[in-house]
Design an enzyme around this catalytic site. Structure first.
Site, short mmCIF file in Angstrom:
data_model
loop_
_atom_site.label_atom_id
_atom_site.label_comp_id
_atom_site.label_asym_id
_atom_site.label_seq_id
_atom_site.Cartn_x
_atom_site.Cartn_y
_atom_site.Cartn_z
N SER A 105 48.53 44.14 34.98
CA SER A 105 47.59 45.25 35.17
C SER A 105 47.31 45.58 36.63
CB SER A 105 46.27 44.96 34.45
OG SER A 105 45.54 43.96 35.12
N LYS A 116 40.76 42.97 38.98
CA LYS A 116 40.71 44.43 38.99
C LYS A 116 40.30 44.91 40.38
CE LYS A 116 41.57 44.49 34.58
NZ LYS A 116 42.91 44.89 34.07
#
Length: 215
Positions: A63, A103
């Site tokens: 991700s 993230k």
């Protein structure tokens, strides 16, 4: 019974030996205790450093590509850390997702956020972000995106926007600042992909050791 000079010398010699042996045992015990104390102090320092200064984490998944790839090992810091836009952070868990996440902070408390999913553009406080780090399409999720980020929260997304499970989805949602473990600083064991008969697999690539800059 008369004790001659030789017997006195023998007695004193035995006493000297006994005192000498006792002294050596005492010194040895003190040395062992000193070493044990030094070792304990060193362990305490290491634990404090690992807790408050930095940790090493493993990147799991795709991700954050191409900023970070699967299996990278990254140093993170959390001492006196306050999230800022563009920081790559490690989060303990999401709203319903219990595993740690890596993230990028897109917006922090009090900032306005607008994502134009038609043009793939992200605006924070009315300013278009220059997101040179992303790959894939910034697609909508199933979570409501607030116009203003609430107090104590941050909005995060992965750099690989098409596959990232992040604040766009209800499983992750807005992140509590207190759930941020630290900021990613340095890739110490980097990888790159190698094409094999089983597909692309991560392999060690020390030429990619690098500092992780905020956008």
């Amino acid at each position: 019974m008369k004790i001659d000079d030789q017997m006195y010398e023998d007695i004193f010699a035995e006493e000297d030996v006994t005192e000498h042996v006792t002294l050596n045992k005492s010194e040895a015990t003190a040395t062992v205790l000193d070493w044990a104390g030094s070792l304990f102090a060193a362990l305490v320092v290491v634990l404090l450093v690992m807790t408050f200064l930095f940790r090493v984490i493993d990147v799991d998944g795709t991700s954050m590509e191409s900023t970070l790839i699967d299996s990278d090992k990254v140093i993170i810091t959390n001492l006196f850390y306050t999230p800022h836009n563009g920081d790559v952070v490690v989060i303990s868990h999401g709203e319903e997702y219990e595993k740690p996440l890596v993230k990028r902070v897109i917006a922090t408390e009090g900032q306005t956020l607008r994502i134009d999913f038609d043009t793939q553009q992200v605006y924070v406080d009315g300013v278009l972000l220059d997101e040179t780090y992303i790959q894939g399409n910034t697609i909508p999720g199933d979570a409501e995106i607030p116009e203003v980020i609430p107090e104590g929260k941050v909005f995060v997304m992965g750099d690989n926007r098409t596959v990232s499970l992040d604040s766009r989805y209800h499983e992750i949602g807005l992140i509590n600042v207190t759930d941020i473990i630290g900021k990613a600083q340095l890739v110490i064991i980097p990888h790159s992909y190698e094409n094999t008969e089983f597909g692309a697999v991560p392999k060690l690539d020390f030429s990619k050791i690098r500092y992780i800059y905020s956008d």
